[in-house]
Design an enzyme around this catalytic site. Sequence first.
Site, PDB file in Angstrom:
ATOM      1  CB  SER A  29       7.263   3.680 -11.352  1.00 46.69           C
ATOM      2  OG  SER A  29       7.160   4.044  -9.980  1.00 46.69           O
ATOM      3  N   GLY A  80       7.567  -0.622 -10.485  1.00 46.05           N
ATOM      4  CA  GLY A  80       7.348  -1.656  -9.486  1.00 46.05           C
ATOM      5  C   GLY A  80       8.614  -2.280  -8.934  1.00 46.05           C
ATOM      6  CG  ASN A  93       8.221   0.493  -5.734  1.00 47.05           C
ATOM      7  OD1 ASN A  93       7.255   1.238  -5.607  1.00 47.05           O
ATOM      8  ND2 ASN A  93       8.818   0.307  -6.905  1.00 47.05           N
ATOM      9  CG  ASP A 130       0.000   8.057  -8.457  1.00 51.90           C
ATOM     10  OD1 ASP A 130       0.448   9.198  -8.281  1.00 51.90           O
ATOM     11  OD2 ASP A 130       0.578   7.212  -9.171  1.00 51.90           O
ATOM     12  CG  HIS A 151       4.107   7.451  -9.949  1.00 48.80           C
ATOM     13  ND1 HIS A 151       3.089   6.679  -9.421  1.00 48.80           N
ATOM     14  CD2 HIS A 151       5.216   6.663 -10.008  1.00 48.80           C
ATOM     15  CE1 HIS A 151       3.553   5.461  -9.175  1.00 48.80           C
ATOM     16  NE2 HIS A 151       4.832   5.424  -9.521  1.00 48.80           N
TER      17      HIS A 151
END
Length: 235
Positions: free
Chosen positions: A63, A100, A128, A211, A214
């Site tokens: 991402s 993801g 991730n 979040d 990012h």
Amino acid sequence: MKKFNGIYMSGKYLIVGILLLSVLGSCGNNEDKTSNSNKQKREQLPREAGKEKAKTIVFFGNSLTAGYGVDPSEAFPALVQEKIDSLELPYKVINSGLSGETTAGGKSRIDWILRQPVDIFVLELGGNDGLRGIPVAETAKNLQAIIDRVREKYPNVKIILAGMQVPPNMGRNYASAFRVAFQQLAANNHVDLIPFLLENVGGISHLNQADGIHPNPQGHKIVAGNVWRVLQGLL
């Protein structure tokens, strides 16, 4: 006797003289045309020689590369393309980021990406894995498999590995082993390393989205700079 071109000639010689000058004049015109044609070709050569086929830079990641939460034009691969275009360099950036994506997912997806020519391959995966607590050895194994596959398909490819780090809440030992794994992979494979993709962005609230993971548009500008410092040496 008649005077022709400053010389007195009889009738038959006069005719021969006129024909001779006519032929010489025609040859001169042809030589001029040939000279002009060659000149035009020479003038065109530098312009044609200056045209280079654009080489391909593939950003293969998750991402962060895909530009989650921002406009695609604000993601760091697009900003790198802007920099390349401003310098008129013959390179085309392809954003192959997938939100993801883990290293295992990237390993499964890599053959599909390699159907297109690749000159520079920027590998940005592992974040991730770290957030999910996947064993570092497994992450390193998957990244190695991706590097091997890229080189198998394109032996002359140049590879850049984007280093990643995980938050301290994953445990000190895990975080340290995770960071070192990227350094070891880069050294063992003789590839260029971006020490930490999110340098001066990770953990800084005003450079990230809500979040806290990012980057926002301003953060992506800094990330693009982190990438460019390593990438520019390969262009």
